[in-house]
Enzyme design. Structure first.
Site: not given
Ligand code: NAD
Length: 316
Positions: A201, A52, A165, A277, A274, A136
């Site tokens: 947990f 990014i 979630n 939590d 944990r 985070y």
């Molecule tokens: N999955 C969940 O339950 C959840 C809950 C709350 C928030 N989120 C947020 O949603 C977003 C997506 O989550 P996800 O579960 O799909 O995660 P994920 O890890 O599957 O997807 C994140 C993607 O970002 C890419 N990435 C990371 N750093 C990068 C960088 N510097 N440059 C380019 N690409 C980069 C990774 O390769 C990956 O494909 C995240 O920001 C996460 O914090 C997810």
């Protein structure tokens, strides 16, 4: 619209990118594949493997950015806070600077329930205190804070969606985290034979069955909210919306539904609580329902688990 989807090779980003392509948008996925998978990028989207911090040249002619790229493992963020601050906050600030330089004025950002920390009440509303309990959540809150400030002075239009979630699958697009910390995929991996048992947990929380209660939102419902957010962005305004299904399910209930859906006995091993939590984390999504007309269409835990199972077992 012409849209840049950062992190579109990841779980949530790939589902949103797929829905955007289906809706007729011109989508470019930018992802460094640090935790994503190139084969998760939907057909019809252009793919660029980049960080990014190097997005500048991809922003020319874009109407908006949907920003999913981030590190998102709570435990890793405690062990390596620098990685989280530089990737999640530093990377996003670089992206926002590049957007300003290239005249892209709209962004939808993936924020999280982790910005709230230990809640004082349930369900959690957007006006509740934000006291993240790990790096985070702190990095995500810092981005939310920056977006509010930039919206004011730069005429940026931004929407932060605070996911609870996320679970389930959208066709073939499913959760494939290399390090999986989420409950539903881990329980289902016992049914596929990838894991021997699931860990529970703590069974002494002040909940009906003693296990933690969480709000699960179907990834397809979550993705739809991004399309609504995109259409609602106003220059100079930063809006924040929680996204959950408004109902909590306990760890024990999740395991029971996974047993029903898969027909597998799924052995569970009870362990200690944990640290950090909270007993219950449930979202109020009343604001996005009221302002954008969003509503969860697949809130039933059985549907969420069934869709995840179909995709995981290759039947989707
Ligand atoms: N999955 C969940 O339950 C959840 C809950 C709350 C928030 N989120 C947020 O949603 C977003 C997506 O989550 P996800 O579960 O799909 O995660 P994920 O890890 O599957 O997807 C994140 C993607 O970002 C890419 N990435 C990371 N750093 C990068 C960088 N510097 N440059 C380019 N690409 C980069 C990774 O390769 C990956 O494909 C995240 O920001 C996460 O914090 C997810």
């Amino acid at each position: 619209m012409r849209l840049l989807v950062t992190g579109g090779a990841g779980y949530v980003g790939s589902v949103v990118a797929a829905q955007l392509v289906e809706a007729g948008h011109e989508v470019t996925v930018l992802d460094d594949l640090s935790t994503g998978h190139q084969d998760a990028v939907p057909e019809g989207a252009r793919f660029v493997q980049k960080c990014i911090t190097e997005a500048r040249d991809e922003l020319d002619g874009m109407d908006a950015v949907l920003h999913f790229a981030a590190k998102s493992l709570v435990g890793e963020s405690v062990a390596e806070p620098g990685l989280y601050w530089s990737n999640n906050l530093g990377g996003t600030l670089a992206l926002l600077d590049a957007m300003r330089e290239r005249g892209v004025g709209r962004i939808v950002f993936s924020s999280t329930a982790a910005t709230y920390g230990e809640p004082e009440r349930s369900p959690i509303e957007e006006s509740d205190p934000t006291r993240p309990t790990n790096p985070y959540g702190a990095t995500k809150l810092a981005v939310d804070t920056a977006l509010t400030a930039f919206a004011r002075v730069r005429e940026l239009g931004a929407v932060s969606l605070r996911y609870f979630n996320v679970a389930g699958a959208y066709g073939r697009y499913r959760e494939r985290h290399m390090v999986e910390t989420h409950l539903i995929p881990n329980v289902l991996k016992v049914a596929t034979g990838e894991r021997e048992s699931v860990s529970v947990f703590g069974t002494d929380y002040p909940t009906a069955d003693g296990t933690c209660v969480r709000d699960y939102i179907h990834v397809s419902d979550l993705a739809r909210a991004h399309l609504l957010a995109l259409a609602a962005i106003e220059p100079g305004e930063h809006r924040i919306y929680n996204l959950g299904s408004g109902t909590g399910f306990s760890v024990q209930e999740v395991i029971s539904v996974c047993r029903e859906v898969t027909g597998h006995e799924i052995p569970a091993v009870v362990g200690e609580r944990r640290p950090g939590d909270p007993a219950v984390l449930v979202a109020s999504s009343a604001r996005i329902e009221r302002e954008l007309g969003w509503k969860a269409e697949r809130p039933a835990l059985r549907d969420i688990v069934s869709d995840a199972w179909q995709a995981l077992s290759g039947k989707a």
